[in-house]
Design an enzyme around this catalytic site. Structure first.
Site, PDB file in Angstrom:
ATOM      1  N   CYS A  14      18.747 -45.490-142.017  1.00 44.41           N
ATOM      2  CA  CYS A  14      19.698 -46.284-142.200  1.00 44.41           C
ATOM      3  C   CYS A  14      20.521 -46.201-140.526  1.00 44.41           C
ATOM      4  O   CYS A  14      20.348 -45.978-139.819  1.00 44.41           O
ATOM      5  CB  CYS A  14      20.787 -46.158-143.604  1.00 44.41           C
ATOM      6  SG  CYS A  14      20.761 -44.308-143.447  1.00 44.41           S
ATOM      7  N   CYS A  17      21.218 -42.810-139.818  1.00 42.05           N
ATOM      8  CA  CYS A  17      20.936 -42.540-139.151  1.00 42.05           C
ATOM      9  C   CYS A  17      21.132 -42.159-137.605  1.00 42.05           C
ATOM     10  O   CYS A  17      20.900 -41.939-136.406  1.00 42.05           O
ATOM     11  CB  CYS A  17      19.341 -42.636-139.461  1.00 42.05           C
ATOM     12  SG  CYS A  17      18.742 -41.976-141.339  1.00 42.05           S
ATOM     13  N   CYS A  83      -3.693 -35.151-102.373  1.00 38.72           N
ATOM     14  CA  CYS A  83      -3.695 -36.466-103.225  1.00 38.72           C
ATOM     15  C   CYS A  83      -3.409 -36.185-104.601  1.00 38.72           C
ATOM     16  O   CYS A  83      -2.965 -36.624-105.137  1.00 38.72           O
ATOM     17  CB  CYS A  83      -5.403 -36.404-103.591  1.00 38.72           C
ATOM     18  SG  CYS A  83      -5.901 -37.382-101.660  1.00 38.72           S
ATOM     19  N   ASP A 484      -7.953 -11.380-139.474  1.00 37.86           N
ATOM     20  CA  ASP A 484      -7.516 -11.813-140.451  1.00 37.86           C
ATOM     21  C   ASP A 484      -8.844 -10.539-141.263  1.00 37.86           C
ATOM     22  O   ASP A 484      -9.727 -10.743-140.377  1.00 37.86           O
ATOM     23  CB  ASP A 484      -7.450 -12.850-140.781  1.00 37.86           C
ATOM     24  CG  ASP A 484      -7.893 -13.167-141.822  1.00 37.86           C
ATOM     25  OD1 ASP A 484      -6.494 -12.410-143.105  1.00 37.86           O
ATOM     26  OD2 ASP A 484      -8.265 -13.737-142.703  1.00 37.86           O
ATOM     27  N   ASP A 685      -8.941 -17.760-139.509  1.00 37.02           N
ATOM     28  CA  ASP A 685      -9.667 -18.798-140.264  1.00 37.02           C
ATOM     29  C   ASP A 685      -9.011 -19.971-141.402  1.00 37.02           C
ATOM     30  O   ASP A 685      -9.131 -20.531-141.466  1.00 37.02           O
ATOM     31  CB  ASP A 685     -11.157 -18.452-140.914  1.00 37.02           C
ATOM     32  CG  ASP A 685     -10.895 -17.709-142.690  1.00 37.02           C
ATOM     33  OD1 ASP A 685     -10.030 -17.435-142.186  1.00 37.02           O
ATOM     34  OD2 ASP A 685     -11.626 -18.031-143.305  1.00 37.02           O
ATOM     35  N   ASP A 689      -3.049 -18.504-141.805  1.00 38.63           N
ATOM     36  CA  ASP A 689      -3.462 -18.099-140.811  1.00 38.63           C
ATOM     37  C   ASP A 689      -2.686 -18.918-140.075  1.00 38.63           C
ATOM     38  O   ASP A 689      -2.244 -18.284-138.647  1.00 38.63           O
ATOM     39  CB  ASP A 689      -4.923 -18.044-140.108  1.00 38.63           C
ATOM     40  CG  ASP A 689      -5.794 -16.246-140.878  1.00 38.63           C
ATOM     41  OD1 ASP A 689      -5.407 -15.205-141.741  1.00 38.63           O
ATOM     42  OD2 ASP A 689      -6.648 -16.885-141.575  1.00 38.63           O
TER      43      ASP A 689
END
Length: 792
Positions: A14, A17, A83, A484, A685, A689
């Site tokens: 809108c 914003c 280069c 963990d 995993d 985590d």
């Protein structure tokens, strides 16, 4: 200098914003004028020396985002690190480009753009800088494949060496008192095609560099050899008839031949650094056997859709990622996950495209295709890592920017210094030529990317995916590793760790418990039933089975009422642990989960006790021991109770335990470890985590974990073997050592060679040989990483 920037913005809904974004951008120092359009969702900003990242950060802080796209380009014609800098600067000037990273070893450019990418504009920018560019995967008629280019280079080198050999052989004859010097006209005829036909590439590239306002290796070679060739022509013209002029045709021709030989050997070596990518790409089958209404049809992989059923015969590669729905076999996944042993496949087992089927015929349901397959994601991760620049490369880039101009100045001072010292013009010129020839920055540009490509390639072959070069560089310095627990050091699947039958009959205890758990999908029920299956016990059916909410399960069997559940069930049944009280206390102190099997009718009594726990993964103890051998401190960060965490840490020899840590607090724990001044790696995993993986200096995600964890981590282990953690740190250490060795040799060649050439101790021929050797030695040293293997 004022500039205008135009970029897209996501999230505006809108007019308020628009105002919020405009106010956020106007607060950035240096912004002169802002106009945000809601309809086009774009911002038009006039600035004075404001970096694009500052504007994007301002938009992010306001609660909106600037979308970006990524484009990969293949670049042809680069010869040295200067280069690389020129291509990057050209790309950064193209509209909408936020970042550009160019890799000399892989000859690729990774470009991040704002909004919809315009590949044509990027290609035009590269072409304007004097190079050639194509989208990755795009086949242009004028573009030679790597094999074709290598073959062409090989014939060019052979021709140059054949023509230059007769010019050099007389030099060796002089050592033995033989004077085989060719006449001037013969030297001219041999040297001219080398200089202007086989060496035309140096003139073309030098011209493009000068036109772009910079210098490169080709400019140094073109200037140096042209000076030697031109001096020879002058000497030939100025020498009186009948006398043998002092010519330098052999110097210019041999230098060009040696440089071409060096570039050819370098190209061959660079091709070997990308062997890992080619090996992975070769795993992709082109066709598959699709099963339709009981009929097999051979179709292209592109014709398959999710859910399609494919047949995989013995010895064939799996064409897709999928799930086995019929058949039993084994799969060789060595090239994908690094797992050396065949993996059993049966109904319900996942399979990965590219793996090799064993001796059985399998029917597989397709679950992933194209870019979403495991193999495609592995290739993408390795390519991204190889295209990225390590932080140490920034120093090399800064040196490269001033290297060629500095060499030109040194060559001029060499020429002037020798002339002022009273030397002849030809002596002064030859020494200046030697300076130009030896000071090639090729080795400098190849030192880091060649090592990174070799290191990430060999790591991928052993199941270690390094997502970015920064993780590779930082990992070598890790001083602490935080693990963990569940799914990382343990299997994540509860098993019966202890059991005790009051009457001593463990088989009967298991059989009764299995009967009560029959049909249940609860993790503890699966553990009981798995144990029954391993002992080959026949599990009877119970009657009137009912779940007891929050307590366990009950049922009737063989005229008895039985129940299996927690301590609350025991108390509610009015029973006491009796002789099992101490045993239960000890098992609880280990962090085990207890289940009591009781009889409630016709008599009330305790039949036995089970203790469930997560089993340690194979290799967990070896991984921790390997880290301790490297003087790396280990930590366990777990949300489990302290007893369970302490038990695992004690069995593995982990130094510190952080138990009962909420998922949201894991990142804070990692932050506290970093405050101690060390470099911290986090291994996990799960989704919980991910914040800790991102907070660590190096995040390591275990294979089989969640995509969120893998995205947050800099390193992904393709299989859940904890021993790959020290292996990942080891390949990082080896790769970083190669980077430092390469940079040392690249710098030392120039630090020693340039002064020697300027002082007249090196001829142009020797300088050319040394320059060619520097590039080849740097890439060859990096290729030694290909012999690395994780410790068993």
């Amino acid at each position: 200098m004022s500039a205008t920037v135009d970029f897209p913005i996501n999230g505006m809904t809108c007019a308020s914003c628009v105002g919020r974004v405009e106010r956020a951008l106007e607060k950035v120092p240096g912004v002169q004028r802002v106009q945000v359009n809601l309809a086009s969702e774009r911002a038009h900003v006039e600035t004075e020396g404001v970096a694009l990242d500052q504007l994007i950060d301002a938009v992010d802080r306001a609660g909106y985002s600037v979308p970006s796209q990524h484009v990969e380009l293949a670049i042809e014609g680069m010869t040295c690190s200067s280069c690389v800098g020129r291509v990057e600067r050209a790309l950064l000037k193209a509209p909408g480009v936020r970042r550009a990273s160019v890799n000399l070893a892989s000859e690729r450019a990774h470009v991040e753009l704002l909004g919809q990418p315009d590949p044509a504009a990027l290609i035009q920018a590269v072409n304007k800088a004097g190079y050639r560019a194509n989208l990755i995967g795009e086949r242009q008629p004028a573009t030679h494949t790597a094999e074709q280019r290598l073959r062409r280079e090989r014939w060019t080198v052979i021709a140059a060496l054949v023509l230059a050999a007769p010019l050099v052989i007389p030099m060796f004859g002089d050592l033995f008192g033989q004077h085989w010097m060719l006449p001037a006209w013969a030297q001219f005829l041999l040297a001219t095609p080398v200089q202007f036909i086989l060496g035309a590439r140096f003139y073309k590239a030098a011209y493009k560099a000068v036109r772009a306002g910079s210098g490169n290796m080709d400019l140094l070679v073109a200037l140096g050899t042209s000076a030697g060739y031109g001096l020879s022509l002058y000497q030939w013209w100025a020498t009186p008839a009948g006398q043998m002029p002092h010519l330098y045709f052999e110097a210019s021709a041999v230098v060009i031949a040696l440089v071409l030989l060096g570039k050819y050997l370098e190209s061959r070596a660079k091709r070997q650094t990308s062997a890992a990518i080619r090996a992975l790409e070769a795993l992709r089958p082109e066709r598959a056997l699709r099963l339709v209404e009981g009929r097999e049809e051979n179709v292209a992989i592109a014709a398959l859709r999710l859910g399609d059923i494919v047949v995989v015969k013995p010895g064939e590669r799996f064409p897709v990622d999928g799930e086995v729905i019929d058949g039993e076999s084994q799969a060789d996944e060595a090239l994908i996950s690094g797992e050396s042993l065949p993996v059993t496949k049966q109904p319900g087992s996942p399979v990965t495209g590219g793996a090799i089927n064993g001796e059985g015929r399998l029917i597989v349901r397709t679950t992933a295709l194209g870019g979403e397959s495991v193999l495609a994601r592995i290739i993408r991760l390795v390519e991204d890592a190889q295209a990225a620049k390590a932080p140490i490369q920034k120093l090399v880039d800064r040196v490269s920017e001033v290297f060629v101009p500095a060499v030109l100045v040194i060559a001029l001072f060499t020429l002037g210094g020798w002339l002022l010292a009273g030397a002849a013009l030809e002596t002064a010129l030859i020494n200046a030529v030697a300076v130009l020839v030896i000071a090639c920055p090729c080795a400098l540009g190849l030192a880091t990317p060649a090592a990174i490509m070799a290191g990430t390639g060999v790591a991928a072959r052993h199941g270690i995916l390094i997502k970015d070069a920064e993780a590779l560089e930082v990992a070598h310095a890790v001083t602490s590793v935080a693990f963990d627990k569940t799914g990382t050091l343990t299997s994540g699947k509860p098993r019966i760790v202890h059991l005790h039958a009051v009457d001593g009959d463990e088989a009967s205890l298991l059989r009764l418990a299995g009967a009560l758990q029959r049909g249940s999908e609860h993790p503890l029920a699966r553990a009981v039933l798995d144990d029954c299956a391993e002992r080959q016990l026949v599990v009877p059916e119970v009657q009137n089975s009912q779940a007891l909410s929050g307590r366990g399960i009950a049922g009737a069997l063989e005229g008895r009422q039985l129940a299996l559940g927690n301590h609350r069930l025991l108390v509610e049944s009015g029973l006491q642990p009796g002789d099992l009280a101490q045993r239960a206390a000890d098992w609880e102190a280990e962090g085990r989960t207890l289940s009591w099997l009781i009889e409630t009718a016709p008599s009330a009594r305790v039949i036995g006790l089970f203790a469930f726990g997560d089993t340690l993964k194979d290799g967990a103890a070896e991984a921790v021991a390997a880290l301790h051998e490297r003087s790396i401190r280990t930590h366990l960060i777990s949300g489990d109770n302290r007893g369970s965490a302490n038990a695992v840490a004690q069995r593995l020899g982990i130094d510190d335990v952080h138990a009962e840590v909420l998922p949201a607090d894991k990142a804070a724990e990692v932050g506290r470890l970093k405050e101690d001044g060390g470099v911290v790696a986090m291994v996990g995993d799960g989704i919980n985590d991910a914040p800790a993986l991102a907070a660590a200096d190096v995040g390591i995600a275990m294979g089989g974990g969640t995509d969120v964890a893998m995205h947050a981590a800099g390193i992904t282990l393709m299989r859940g073997d904890p021993r790959l953690v020290p292996a990942a740190l080891e390949i990082s250490r080896r790769t970083y050592a190669k980077i430092r060795q390469n940079l040392f040799w690249a710098f030392i060649y120039n630090l020693i060679g340039i002064p020697l050439a300027a002082l007249g101790f090196l001829s142009p021929v020797v300088a050319g040989a040394a320059m060619a050797l520097s590039s080849v030695s740097v890439v060859s040293n990096a290729l030694l990483l290909k012999t690395w293997k994780p410790k068993e």
